[in-house]
Design a protein around this motif. Structure first.
Motif, PDB file in Angstrom:
ATOM      1  N   VAL A  66       0.830  -1.206   0.000  1.00 47.54           N
ATOM      2  CA  VAL A  66       0.000   0.000   0.000  1.00 47.54           C
ATOM      3  C   VAL A  66       0.868   1.261   0.000  1.00 47.54           C
ATOM      4  O   VAL A  66       1.743   1.413   0.854  1.00 47.54           O
ATOM      5  N   PRO A  67       0.630   2.191  -0.930  1.00 46.88           N
ATOM      6  CA  PRO A  67       1.362   3.458  -0.961  1.00 46.88           C
ATOM      7  C   PRO A  67       0.653   4.518  -0.134  1.00 46.88           C
ATOM      8  O   PRO A  67      -0.518   4.357   0.250  1.00 46.88           O
ATOM      9  N   LEU A  68       1.332   5.619   0.116  1.00 49.37           N
ATOM     10  CA  LEU A  68       0.744   6.728   0.871  1.00 49.37           C
ATOM     11  C   LEU A  68      -0.549   7.219   0.224  1.00 49.37           C
ATOM     12  O   LEU A  68      -1.525   7.530   0.911  1.00 49.37           O
ATOM     13  N   ALA A  98       5.799   9.184   6.264  1.00 51.47           N
ATOM     14  CA  ALA A  98       5.158  10.417   5.805  1.00 51.47           C
ATOM     15  C   ALA A  98       3.995  10.832   6.699  1.00 51.47           C
ATOM     16  O   ALA A  98       3.661  12.020   6.789  1.00 51.47           O
ATOM     17  N   LEU A  99       3.367   9.878   7.384  1.00 49.04           N
ATOM     18  CA  LEU A  99       2.257  10.208   8.279  1.00 49.04           C
ATOM     19  C   LEU A  99       2.714  11.102   9.426  1.00 49.04           C
ATOM     20  O   LEU A  99       1.923  11.865   9.980  1.00 49.04           O
ATOM     21  N   THR A 107      -2.865  12.121  12.207  1.00 50.34           N
ATOM     22  CA  THR A 107      -3.636  11.965  13.448  1.00 50.34           C
ATOM     23  C   THR A 107      -4.803  11.010  13.256  1.00 50.34           C
ATOM     24  O   THR A 107      -5.188  10.296  14.183  1.00 50.34           O
ATOM     25  N   ASP A 108      -5.364  10.975  12.052  1.00 48.94           N
ATOM     26  CA  ASP A 108      -6.463  10.049  11.772  1.00 48.94           C
ATOM     27  C   ASP A 108      -5.955   8.610  11.733  1.00 48.94           C
ATOM     28  O   ASP A 108      -6.577   7.698  12.283  1.00 48.94           O
ATOM     29  N   ALA A 109      -4.809   8.401  11.081  1.00 55.31           N
ATOM     30  CA  ALA A 109      -4.228   7.062  11.031  1.00 55.31           C
ATOM     31  C   ALA A 109      -3.809   6.596  12.421  1.00 55.31           C
ATOM     32  O   ALA A 109      -4.030   5.438  12.794  1.00 55.31           O
ATOM     33  N   ALA A 110      -3.201   7.497  13.204  1.00 56.07           N
ATOM     34  CA  ALA A 110      -2.794   7.147  14.562  1.00 56.07           C
ATOM     35  C   ALA A 110      -4.004   6.792  15.416  1.00 56.07           C
ATOM     36  O   ALA A 110      -3.920   5.914  16.294  1.00 56.07           O
ATOM     37  N   ALA A 193       5.332  -0.932  12.292  1.00 54.81           N
ATOM     38  CA  ALA A 193       5.561   0.499  12.059  1.00 54.81           C
ATOM     39  C   ALA A 193       4.811   1.336  13.078  1.00 54.81           C
ATOM     40  O   ALA A 193       3.716   0.980  13.517  1.00 54.81           O
ATOM     41  N   THR A 194       5.410   2.453  13.452  1.00 61.34           N
ATOM     42  CA  THR A 194       4.811   3.395  14.396  1.00 61.34           C
ATOM     43  C   THR A 194       4.520   4.706  13.685  1.00 61.34           C
ATOM     44  O   THR A 194       5.369   5.240  12.978  1.00 61.34           O
ATOM     45  N   VAL A 195       3.309   5.221  13.876  1.00 61.73           N
ATOM     46  CA  VAL A 195       2.949   6.519  13.312  1.00 61.73           C
ATOM     47  C   VAL A 195       3.507   7.613  14.214  1.00 61.73           C
ATOM     48  O   VAL A 195       3.134   7.703  15.389  1.00 61.73           O
ATOM     49  N   SER A 196       4.397   8.438  13.690  1.00 59.66           N
ATOM     50  CA  SER A 196       5.034   9.492  14.495  1.00 59.66           C
ATOM     51  C   SER A 196       4.173  10.738  14.544  1.00 59.66           C
ATOM     52  O   SER A 196       4.598  11.850  14.203  1.00 59.66           O
ATOM     53  N   MET A 197       2.944  10.540  14.950  1.00 66.35           N
ATOM     54  CA  MET A 197       1.972  11.623  15.097  1.00 66.35           C
ATOM     55  C   MET A 197       0.981  11.158  16.149  1.00 66.35           C
ATOM     56  O   MET A 197       0.600   9.986  16.159  1.00 66.35           O
TER      57      MET A 197
END
Length: 363
Positions: A66-68, A98-99, A107-110, A193-197
């Motif tokens: 899956v791409p961004l 990129a998130l 913030t939505d993905a996190a 993977a960790t979302v940095s947001m």
């Protein structure tokens, strides 16, 4: 049986130039296009809509490659699905990173990760770009590389060249089951993977504690009203610019805004900042945005003596349009002001009336 369920919008150039060139050409017509906006253009509305429609309502989705540019479609489809099982999404390298630079999408993905709706992983190296056979074995997935969505009873894959991508589906037989098992194996081999947001809920809760309810309410309205690709980390008006302007509408201390941006909220003070905090952006980056807003005569910084040490800076909005705008209009106000020219000294060039600022007696 293979059936096409959607196509892209023809983003490649007619002469066969790489889609990246077309994206850059189209992006030049946008206002400071964000990283997410460029990614969305690359994959097109047609394919994004087809992916969302194909996934909505399905249980236990596993996605690979899956791409961004397709993460927004997956998030929207997940919101439309009443399913307790998490969706497992293996992203191409760089997509999850990129998130951390995308305030709205990040913030939505996190939030989805925090509530268990989605599990994100990152594929190693160029694994996500490897060409593979389509779900039927009768065609080759090219251009976009390996991009598969699967559940035990159905598999979807993107086939065709970049300029004409098509989502092909296979349902109800051994092929779909085999694709699901293969996608699951590849997901398990990918790196967590960790979302940095911060999550949307956590971000707003920290805003209420570190700043106040008024700022948090404004911010919630802004985030709800913005499209995923509408605001980015670069350009004349970036996400930091917007956050500083929102704080100035409520006379916040610059120090407190920096604490909140840097992730020092209710969940972790200074002693825990390297363990629990998730920053929106590095706090030291806010200074340039504050100065830019002052130069544009949108806000002012007032030195306030508060105990020993250097005076603190209080942010205060001084532009009538910024003060009176609804939260969802603030970004438009900022972009309008930043579009005005500066003179040789770097200050705002105005007409003869010099209007726009609140008079000093009113401030």
């Amino acid at each position: 049986m293979v059936s096409p369920t959607g196509t892209g919008d023809g983003d490649a150039t007619d002469d066969g130039a790489p889609v990246g060139d077309a994206v850059r050409e189209r992006g030049a017509t946008l206002t400071d296009p964000s990283e997410v906006a460029i990614a969305l253009v690359e994959y097109g509305d047609g394919l994004a809509t087809a992916v969302e429609s194909a996934l909505a309502g399905r249980s236990g989705v596993v996605a690979y490659g899956v791409p961004l540019g397709l993460l927004p479609s997956i998030l929207e489809a997940r919101k439309r699905t009443d399913d307790g099982a998490p969706w497992r999404i293996a992203c191409r390298p760089g997509a999850v990173d990129a998130l951390g630079r995308a305030l709205v999408l990040g913030t939505d993905a996190a939030e989805a990760v925090a509530d268990g709706s989605i599990v994100l992983r990152t594929l190693p190296g160029d694994e996500g770009l490897r060409d593979v056979a389509s779900v039927s074995g009768s065609a080759t997935v090219t251009g976009f590389g390996s991009l598969v969505f699967a559940t035990p009873d159905r598999a979807d894959a993107v086939a065709g060249p970049r300029q004409e991508p098509t989502l092909l589906s296979e349902t109800g037989d051994s092929t779909a089951t085999a694709v699901f098992h293969a996608a699951t194996t590849r997901f398990e081999a990918a790196t967590p993977a960790t979302v940095s947001m911060p999550s949307r809920t956590g971000l707003l809760a920290a805003a209420r504690e570190v700043l106040d309810d008024r700022f948090a309410t404004d911010l919630a309205a802004v985030l709800d009203g913005l499209d995923y690709g509408e605001l980015g980390r670069s350009g004349a008006v970036a996400d930091r610019t917007l956050l500083v302007a929102l704080a100035a509408r409520h006379d916040q201390l610059f120090r407190d805004l920096r604490r909140w941006i840097d992730g020092e909220g209710a969940a972790g003070g200074a002693s825990e900042r390297d363990v629990d905090r998730v920053a929106v952006a590095p706090s030291q980056e806010l200074t340039d945005d504050r100065r830019a807003l002052v130069r544009r005569e949108l806000i002012e910084s007032i030195k306030v003596p508060m105990g020993p040490g250097r005076p603190k800076l209080r942010l205060r909005a001084v532009d009538e349009a910024l003060l009176r705008a609804r939260p969802t209009e603030v970004l438009s106000v900022l972009r309008g002001r930043f579009a005005l020219p500066l003179d040789e000294s770097g200050t705002l060039r105005r007409g003869a009336d010099g209007g726009g600022r609140r008079p000093v007696w009113d401030r």
